[in-house]
Design a protein around this motif. Structure first.
Motif, PDB file in Angstrom:
ATOM      1  N   LEU A   1       4.196  22.838 -19.267  1.00 16.21           N
ATOM      2  CA  LEU A   1       3.789  24.059 -18.552  1.00 16.21           C
ATOM      3  C   LEU A   1       5.008  24.839 -18.061  1.00 16.21           C
ATOM      4  CD1 LEU A   1       0.730  22.878 -16.423  1.00 16.21           C
ATOM      5  CD2 LEU A   1       0.717  24.614 -18.230  1.00 16.21           C
ATOM      6  N   VAL A   2       5.982  24.136 -17.532  1.00 17.58           N
ATOM      7  CA  VAL A   2       7.208  24.793 -17.059  1.00 17.58           C
ATOM      8  C   VAL A   2       7.900  25.486 -18.220  1.00 17.58           C
ATOM      9  CG1 VAL A   2       9.517  24.408 -16.094  1.00 17.58           C
ATOM     10  CG2 VAL A   2       7.534  23.250 -15.090  1.00 17.58           C
ATOM     11  N   ARG A   3       8.039  24.772 -19.319  1.00 16.99           N
ATOM     12  CA  ARG A   3       8.713  25.341 -20.490  1.00 16.99           C
ATOM     13  C   ARG A   3       8.016  26.613 -20.964  1.00 16.99           C
ATOM     14  NH1 ARG A   3       8.500  22.519 -26.266  1.00 16.99           N
ATOM     15  NH2 ARG A   3       6.656  23.789 -26.361  1.00 16.99           N
ATOM     16  N   PHE A   4       6.693  26.559 -21.110  1.00 18.76           N
ATOM     17  CA  PHE A   4       5.962  27.748 -21.544  1.00 18.76           C
ATOM     18  C   PHE A   4       6.057  28.868 -20.510  1.00 18.76           C
ATOM     19  CE2 PHE A   4       3.317  25.079 -24.560  1.00 18.76           C
ATOM     20  CZ  PHE A   4       3.780  25.718 -25.701  1.00 18.76           C
ATOM     21  N   SER A   5       5.990  28.522 -19.227  1.00 19.23           N
ATOM     22  CA  SER A   5       6.059  29.555 -18.187  1.00 19.23           C
ATOM     23  C   SER A   5       7.406  30.268 -18.197  1.00 19.23           C
ATOM     24  CB  SER A   5       5.793  28.955 -16.800  1.00 19.23           C
ATOM     25  OG  SER A   5       6.918  28.257 -16.311  1.00 19.23           O
ATOM     26  N   GLN A   6       8.442  29.571 -18.647  1.00 19.58           N
ATOM     27  CA  GLN A   6       9.784  30.149 -18.712  1.00 19.58           C
ATOM     28  C   GLN A   6      10.060  30.857 -20.034  1.00 19.58           C
ATOM     29  OE1 GLN A   6      12.203  29.918 -15.992  1.00 19.58           O
ATOM     30  NE2 GLN A   6      10.133  29.704 -15.198  1.00 19.58           N
ATOM     31  N   GLY A   7       9.183  30.692 -21.001  1.00 18.11           N
ATOM     32  CA  GLY A   7       9.358  31.352 -22.293  1.00 18.11           C
ATOM     33  C   GLY A   7      10.547  30.834 -23.085  1.00 18.11           C
ATOM     34  N   VAL A   8      10.829  29.540 -22.962  1.00 18.89           N
ATOM     35  CA  VAL A   8      11.970  28.940 -23.647  1.00 18.89           C
ATOM     36  C   VAL A   8      11.471  27.785 -24.513  1.00 18.89           C
ATOM     37  CG1 VAL A   8      14.163  27.716 -23.324  1.00 18.89           C
ATOM     38  CG2 VAL A   8      13.514  29.518 -21.739  1.00 18.89           C
ATOM     39  N   MET A   9      11.904  27.753 -25.764  1.00 19.84           N
ATOM     40  CA  MET A   9      11.551  26.641 -26.644  1.00 19.84           C
ATOM     41  C   MET A   9      12.535  25.509 -26.416  1.00 19.84           C
ATOM     42  SD  MET A   9       9.668  25.170 -28.683  1.00 19.84           S
ATOM     43  CE  MET A   9       9.328  24.328 -30.181  1.00 19.84           C
ATOM     44  N   ILE A  10      12.029  24.405 -25.898  1.00 19.11           N
ATOM     45  CA  ILE A  10      12.866  23.242 -25.625  1.00 19.11           C
ATOM     46  C   ILE A  10      12.300  22.079 -26.427  1.00 19.11           C
ATOM     47  CG2 ILE A  10      13.703  21.651 -23.864  1.00 19.11           C
ATOM     48  CD1 ILE A  10      13.396  23.929 -21.827  1.00 19.11           C
ATOM     49  N   ASN A  11      13.150  21.468 -27.223  1.00 21.09           N
ATOM     50  CA  ASN A  11      12.754  20.353 -28.075  1.00 21.09           C
ATOM     51  C   ASN A  11      12.873  19.040 -27.313  1.00 21.09           C
ATOM     52  OD1 ASN A  11      12.532  21.785 -30.828  1.00 21.09           O
ATOM     53  ND2 ASN A  11      14.447  22.493 -29.974  1.00 21.09           N
ATOM     54  N   PHE A  12      12.184  18.022 -27.815  1.00 18.87           N
ATOM     55  CA  PHE A  12      12.215  16.713 -27.163  1.00 18.87           C
ATOM     56  C   PHE A  12      11.946  15.630 -28.204  1.00 18.87           C
ATOM     57  CE2 PHE A  12       7.883  18.212 -27.089  1.00 18.87           C
ATOM     58  CZ  PHE A  12       7.128  17.093 -27.418  1.00 18.87           C
ATOM     59  N   ILE A  13      12.245  14.385 -27.823  1.00 19.84           N
ATOM     60  CA  ILE A  13      11.883  13.246 -28.651  1.00 19.84           C
ATOM     61  C   ILE A  13      10.873  12.408 -27.879  1.00 19.84           C
ATOM     62  CG2 ILE A  13      14.005  13.116 -30.006  1.00 19.84           C
ATOM     63  CD1 ILE A  13      15.027  10.957 -28.104  1.00 19.84           C
ATOM     64  N   GLY A  14      10.094  11.649 -28.610  1.00 19.10           N
ATOM     65  CA  GLY A  14       9.105  10.784 -27.981  1.00 19.10           C
ATOM     66  C   GLY A  14       8.866   9.564 -28.843  1.00 19.10           C
ATOM     67  N   LYS A  15       8.276   8.545 -28.238  1.00 22.90           N
ATOM     68  CA  LYS A  15       8.022   7.330 -29.006  1.00 22.90           C
ATOM     69  C   LYS A  15       7.082   7.631 -30.174  1.00 22.90           C
ATOM     70  CE  LYS A  15       4.642   5.639 -25.677  1.00 22.90           C
ATOM     71  NZ  LYS A  15       4.305   4.563 -24.761  1.00 22.90           N
ATOM     72  N   LYS A  16       7.339   6.962 -31.279  1.00 24.14           N
ATOM     73  CA  LYS A  16       6.659   7.214 -32.544  1.00 24.14           C
ATOM     74  C   LYS A  16       5.138   7.177 -32.413  1.00 24.14           C
ATOM     75  CE  LYS A  16       6.658   4.185 -36.008  1.00 24.14           C
ATOM     76  NZ  LYS A  16       7.109   3.331 -37.106  1.00 24.14           N
ATOM     77  N   SER A  17       4.623   6.305 -31.569  1.00 27.03           N
ATOM     78  CA  SER A  17       3.166   6.146 -31.449  1.00 27.03           C
ATOM     79  C   SER A  17       2.478   7.424 -30.957  1.00 27.03           C
ATOM     80  CB  SER A  17       2.833   4.976 -30.526  1.00 27.03           C
ATOM     81  OG  SER A  17       3.352   5.189 -29.229  1.00 27.03           O
ATOM     82  N   LEU A  18       3.195   8.276 -30.233  1.00 27.32           N
ATOM     83  CA  LEU A  18       2.602   9.534 -29.761  1.00 27.32           C
ATOM     84  C   LEU A  18       2.296  10.500 -30.902  1.00 27.32           C
ATOM     85  CD1 LEU A  18       4.847  10.335 -26.648  1.00 27.32           C
ATOM     86  CD2 LEU A  18       2.478   9.515 -26.627  1.00 27.32           C
ATOM     87  N   PHE A  19       2.978  10.327 -32.019  1.00 26.66           N
ATOM     88  CA  PHE A  19       2.888  11.294 -33.103  1.00 26.66           C
ATOM     89  C   PHE A  19       1.904  10.881 -34.195  1.00 26.66           C
ATOM     90  CE2 PHE A  19       6.750  12.148 -30.864  1.00 26.66           C
ATOM     91  CZ  PHE A  19       6.855  13.528 -30.894  1.00 26.66           C
ATOM     92  N   LYS A  20       1.123   9.835 -33.922  1.00 26.97           N
ATOM     93  CA  LYS A  20       0.098   9.396 -34.875  1.00 26.97           C
ATOM     94  C   LYS A  20      -1.168  10.221 -34.673  1.00 26.97           C
ATOM     95  CE  LYS A  20       1.771   4.680 -35.289  1.00 26.97           C
ATOM     96  NZ  LYS A  20       1.507   3.265 -35.061  1.00 26.97           N
ATOM     97  N   PRO A  21      -2.026  10.300 -35.707  1.00 28.80           N
ATOM     98  CA  PRO A  21      -3.297  11.010 -35.551  1.00 28.80           C
ATOM     99  C   PRO A  21      -4.129  10.369 -34.441  1.00 28.80           C
ATOM    100  CG  PRO A  21      -2.847  10.537 -37.861  1.00 28.80           C
ATOM    101  CD  PRO A  21      -1.807   9.821 -37.050  1.00 28.80           C
ATOM    102  N   PRO A  22      -4.950  11.087 -33.766  1.00 26.22           N
ATOM    103  CA  PRO A  22      -5.326  12.469 -34.043  1.00 26.22           C
ATOM    104  C   PRO A  22      -4.464  13.521 -33.336  1.00 26.22           C
ATOM    105  CG  PRO A  22      -6.762  11.593 -32.348  1.00 26.22           C
ATOM    106  CD  PRO A  22      -5.803  10.482 -32.730  1.00 26.22           C
ATOM    107  N   PHE A  23      -3.563  13.115 -32.431  1.00 19.65           N
ATOM    108  CA  PHE A  23      -2.849  14.109 -31.629  1.00 19.65           C
ATOM    109  C   PHE A  23      -1.400  14.339 -32.039  1.00 19.65           C
ATOM    110  CE2 PHE A  23      -6.129  12.303 -28.793  1.00 19.65           C
ATOM    111  CZ  PHE A  23      -6.904  13.440 -28.653  1.00 19.65           C
ATOM    112  N   GLY A  24      -0.938  13.620 -33.038  1.00 18.11           N
ATOM    113  CA  GLY A  24       0.458  13.725 -33.448  1.00 18.11           C
ATOM    114  C   GLY A  24       0.901  15.138 -33.784  1.00 18.11           C
ATOM    115  N   PHE A  25       0.024  15.891 -34.463  1.00 19.44           N
ATOM    116  CA  PHE A  25       0.373  17.268 -34.830  1.00 19.44           C
ATOM    117  C   PHE A  25       0.652  18.118 -33.591  1.00 19.44           C
ATOM    118  CE2 PHE A  25      -3.970  17.914 -33.639  1.00 19.44           C
ATOM    119  CZ  PHE A  25      -4.032  19.233 -33.226  1.00 19.44           C
TER     120      PHE A  25
END
Length: 190
Positions: free
Chosen positions: A46-70
């Motif tokens: 929410l902070v990132r979107f409110s500031q209008g800045v694209m900030i990249n991040f990494i996360g544990k692999k399991s977060l990126f599995k279906p159905p929410f990985g996309f």
């Protein structure tokens, strides 16, 4: 998306953002903390979107599995397999060096659990890519996100960590007992 995020963050949740992410820098590394709860991620988005800045991040692999990985990929995330030994520091330095614009965020604690020593990978990435560090608090005690001016690392890791400590020491995470404000005292010598 920016106005919706501002409405949710400021009006619905009652948070405020003090300062903002630099608009005149194309490359920097954001360290955000303390990281003590699963609620840190949606708040940070929410902070990132409110500031209008694209900030990249990494996360544990399991977060990126279906159905929410996309969804996490759409938000700028990259999966990381923490069970395999990889040189993430050099990989991120290479990403900075091959892009004209790249902003990356990470939690130096590396987990939501209490730790007495911050991981130092972020520091070596910023040093190796020659980019400043922007610190951002997730202060649930004050319901504010404080974003500092870009900090350019010195030749002293101890001095730099003391500076980080000064910025984060009084911040209250969602689960305040899981943040060790003396993380800088336990800096392991490299």
């Amino acid at each position: 998306m920016q106005s919706i995020s501002k409405f949710i963050l400021f009006n619905v949740l009652g948070w405020k953002v003090v300062n903002g992410f630099p608009k005149d820098l194309n490359k920097y590394l954001v360290i955000a903390g303390p990281h003590t709860s699963n609620w840190d991620f949606p708040l940070a988005i929410l902070v990132r979107f409110s500031q209008g800045v694209m900030i990249n991040f990494i996360g544990k692999k399991s977060l990126f599995k279906p159905p929410f990985g996309f969804f996490f990929k759409l938000l700028g995330g990259t999966p990381v397999d923490r069970t395999k030994s990889k040189n993430m520091v050099q990989t991120l330095i290479d990403v900075y060096n091959t892009n004209d614009k790249f902003i990356f965020a990470i939690s130096p604690e590396g987990t939501r659990k209490k730790v007495s020593t911050w991981k130092t990978g972020f520091y070596h990435v910023a040093k190796g890519a020659n980019v400043p560090i922007v610190m951002a608090t997730l202060d649930f005690g004050r319901k504010q996100v404080l974003i500092n001016d870009p900090y350019y690392l010195t030749d002293s890791m101890e001095e730099d960590f003391l500076y980080f400590h000064t910025f984060f020491k009084d911040v209250k995470g969602k689960n305040a007992e899981q943040f060790d404000p003396n993380f800088h005292l336990n800096l392991k010598k490299q």
